[in-house]
Design an enzyme around this catalytic site. Structure first.
Site, PDB file in Angstrom:
ATOM      1  N   ASP A 225       0.785  -1.341  -0.054  1.00  0.00           N
ATOM      2  CA  ASP A 225      -0.112  -0.028  -0.034  1.00  0.00           C
ATOM      3  C   ASP A 225       0.870   1.099  -0.021  1.00  0.00           C
ATOM      4  O   ASP A 225       1.742   1.306   0.673  1.00  0.00           O
ATOM      5  CB  ASP A 225      -0.775   0.033   1.298  1.00  0.00           C
ATOM      6  CG  ASP A 225      -1.774   1.105   1.443  1.00  0.00           C
ATOM      7  OD1 ASP A 225      -2.769   1.158   0.628  1.00  0.00           O
ATOM      8  OD2 ASP A 225      -1.707   1.889   2.237  1.00  0.00           O
ATOM      9  N   GLU A 298       1.249  -0.597  -5.086  1.00  0.00           N
ATOM     10  CA  GLU A 298       0.550   0.341  -5.205  1.00  0.00           C
ATOM     11  C   GLU A 298       1.335   1.979  -5.245  1.00  0.00           C
ATOM     12  O   GLU A 298       1.584   2.510  -4.287  1.00  0.00           O
ATOM     13  CB  GLU A 298      -0.500   0.637  -4.285  1.00  0.00           C
ATOM     14  CG  GLU A 298      -1.675   1.400  -4.745  1.00  0.00           C
ATOM     15  CD  GLU A 298      -2.144   2.311  -3.455  1.00  0.00           C
ATOM     16  OE1 GLU A 298      -1.584   2.606  -2.628  1.00  0.00           O
ATOM     17  OE2 GLU A 298      -3.328   2.762  -3.750  1.00  0.00           O
TER      18      GLU A 298
HETATM   19  C1  NOJ Z   1      -4.184   3.366  -0.493  1.00  0.00           C
HETATM   20  C2  NOJ Z   1      -5.496   2.471  -0.229  1.00  0.00           C
HETATM   21  O1  NOJ Z   1      -5.764   1.942  -1.363  1.00  0.00           O
HETATM   22  C3  NOJ Z   1      -6.351   3.277   0.423  1.00  0.00           C
HETATM   23  O2  NOJ Z   1      -7.718   2.648   0.426  1.00  0.00           O
HETATM   24  C4  NOJ Z   1      -6.170   3.877   1.582  1.00  0.00           C
HETATM   25  O3  NOJ Z   1      -7.003   4.705   2.268  1.00  0.00           O
HETATM   26  C5  NOJ Z   1      -4.884   4.619   1.613  1.00  0.00           C
HETATM   27  N1  NOJ Z   1      -3.793   3.967   0.825  1.00  0.00           N
HETATM   28  C6  NOJ Z   1      -4.029   4.678   3.018  1.00  0.00           C
HETATM   29  O4  NOJ Z   1      -3.667   3.426   3.342  1.00  0.00           O
END
Ligand code: NOJ
Length: 580
Positions: A225, A298
């Site tokens: 993430d 991500e």
């Molecule tokens: C990316 C995640 O996909 C999202 O849902 C989240 O709010 C943020 N990162 C913070 O972790």
């Protein structure tokens, strides 16, 4: 001459060679994101859980999923629905127990679906014991997070000013004051999500230990993430963090877009961290055997940065640096040349020997059916399945689930709740997180409870798995058929790839492999009927057979068309192969 050779001849599109050597399991995988809170509720509390996922694993097999990644299932106060973790080594009680998790993994192995967990390395919950220890300056935890005393406020002696002008992704200052420590802490997301300090080796080690803990429990890798947020620039010698410059994009000083994030995003140290994590999964495999454990990262970063995620000449990095361009660069207004440009851009930028990937949606974005329009659902699923490399779907895309309108009062997404009744709809992520639609019964078969955590989509009577199984040309069956071709056809797996815009509205994709059938996808993304010529005049007699058609097509599997002249209806998509 091969018809398709002619089709694309003269259009000066480079042929992109897809490595035909034996591929590792993940290189042609279909990945499916499950949002656990909304997938299947086994105990009637209106919230999805691990037992629910376990029960539905055969469905993943039915739709040809090789591997699923689960949004966070760890202990959390749920300020950001699991992206605020209070215990990285335990399961959120609403979702189940570690035993339920072990059962899920065991069942997944029986069914033949691999499982990835969401690693959230940038931040924890402010309720995590590490943060509490850091707050109290307990030994070993003093600099686990990013702390700074800020500055005296010349206008108010009882107030302190934050260390810099940095803004959180979810609006407002990225710094929050804690009386206990008489310092501010950094949070690039909610104040409930303090950022770890990646310049502290103990933090780096802690995250690796978390990875090993879950790898030992039998998972196949991680989706990671918010990677670009890991590092912030170091303060100068006087301990001063620099302000970020204005972006000029908005007048709203509380909006994340107000600043250019040159000191808090995509810092160079990030790439090395990804390479270190790769080492963790590679070493684990070397020591424990089994299939390759993979990393999905991500990052909504520029292309040149994403390409570094893959690795370099000496280091491997992320197996799958998420390619979000089908989400961020294209939408319902995109023309065929836009599709061609965006897709070829990634293919051309990739370092040799790396694997492409294509993400159609996720829990942070509006649903694909709402971004592109419901009439393009089949077209996009067919596109995803014929592109080379890894295909990534978000749960519900296979049945054509759409955004669900949710009132301000029912809104729970913290990003939306940080706005107001007038603006929340523009940012709310709740719309794509509503319960999965299994059937046309109570709560769409998601739950037996009287209340679900988000409302059920109004269209669940038609748009659901059970109903769609019954209709040959449902979204679900078209998705499954495209998936079967992708799985069972060598050309889909290993074939060369070419993509061209045939005109403003029609694009064509060719996959070809020596001694194998060539497959072509042709699609009309415009709103009028198109007369299409796939071939040159000399080859106009060549005949092609329909292998799959979208719901907007009058053609059926086995129908024959003349490649030199045929009509495509708006949003019609076809898979074709030369007629034997
Ligand atoms: C990316 C995640 O996909 C999202 O849902 C989240 O709010 C943020 N990162 C913070 O972790």
């Amino acid at each position: 001459m091969n018809l398709i050779g002619v089709v694309f001849l003269g259009l000066a599109v480079p042929s992109i060679f897809v490595n035909a050597a034996t591929k590792d399991w993940w290189e042609t995988a279909s990945i499916y994101q499950i949002y656990p809170r909304s997938f299947k509720d086994s105990n009637g509390d209106g919230i999805g859980d691990l037992k629910g996922i376990t029960e539905m694993l055969p469905y993943l097999k039915e739709i040809g999923v090789d591997v699923t990644w689960l949004s966070p299932i760890f202990k959390s106060p749920m300020a950001d629905f699991g992206y605020d973790i209070s215990d990285f080594f335990d399961i959120q009680p609403e979702y189940g127990t570690l035993q339920d998790f072990d059962n899920l993994i065991a069942r997944a192995k029986e069914v033949g679906v691999k499982v990835l967990l969401d690693l959230v390395p940038n931040h924890s919950s402010d309720e995590n014991e590490w943060f509490i220890k850091s707050l109290n300056k307990e030994q070993g935890y003093e600099s686990f997070y990013v702390w700074h005393p800020g500055y005296p406020d010349p206008k108010n002696s009882t107030n302190r000013l934050p260390p810099s002008n940095w803004i959180s992704e979810f609006r407002f200052s990225a710094w929050t004051w804690r009386e206990e420590r008489q310092e501010f802490y950094l949070h690039q997301f909610l104040y409930k999500q303090p950022d770890f300090n990646y310049r502290n080796p103990a933090v780096v080690q802690q995250m690796k230990d978390i990875m090993t803990f879950w790898l030992k429990r039998g998972i196949d890798g991680f989706r990671i993430d918010a990677v670009p947020h890991l590092f912030e620039v170091e303060p100068d010698r006087d301990g001063v963090y620099p302000d970020e410059p204005l972006s000029g994009e908005t007048d709203d000083p509380n909006s994340y877009n107000y600043l250019k994030h040159i000191y808090t995003f995509d810092q160079p140290e990030t790439i090395d961290m990804v390479y270190q994590w790769r080492q963790v999964v590679d070493d684990f495999q070397k020591q424990n055997g089994g299939d390759t454990r993979i990393l999905l990262t991500e990052a909504y970063s520029p292309l040149n940065v994403l390409m570094q995620y893959y690795g370099n000449a000496t280091m491997n990095g992320s197996h799958i640096p998420f390619n979000f361009h089908l989400i961020t660069e294209l939408n319902e207004t995109s023309k065929a040349p836009d599709f061609e440009r965006v897709i070829n851009e990634w293919m051309n930028a990739m370092p040799a020997g790396r694997t492409a990937n294509w993400v159609l949606g996720n829990h942070d974005q509006r649903r694909v059916a709402s971004r592109y329009g419901v009439e393009k659902i089949d077209l996009l699923n067919m596109l995803l399945m014929i592109l080379p490399g890894v295909a990534v779907n978000y749960n519900g895309e296979e049945i054509g689930m759409t955004d669900v309108w949710i009132s301000w009062n029912d809104t729970v997404d913290p990003e939306a709740c940080n706005t107001d009744p007038e603006h929340y709809e523009a940012v709310s992520r709740d719309v794509a997180r509503t319960p999965f639609q299994w059937d046309d019964g109570t709560d769409a078969g998601f739950s037996t409870g009287s209340h679900t955590w988000l409302p059920i989509g109004l269209n669940y009577k038609q748009v659901n798995v059970e109903t769609e199984r019954k209709y040959v040309r449902s979204y679900l069956n078209t998705y499954k058929r495209a998936k079967e071709l992708r799985h069972n056809t060598k050309t889909f797996q290993d074939g060369d790839f070419k993509m061209v815009a045939i005109n403003e509205n029609v694009f064509g994709i060719e996959r070809s492999l020596q001694n194998q059938d060539t497959f072509v996808m042709v699609a009309n993304v415009g709103s009028r009927l198109e007369r299409v010529n796939l071939g040159s005049l000399e080859n106009s007699l060549d005949v092609m057979e329909v292998v799959l058609s979208s719901d907007k097509s009058p053609r059926r599997i086995g129908d024959v068309i003349r490649a030199s002249e045929f009509i495509l209806l708006p949003n019609e998509a076809l898979y074709l192969r030369p007629k034997a």
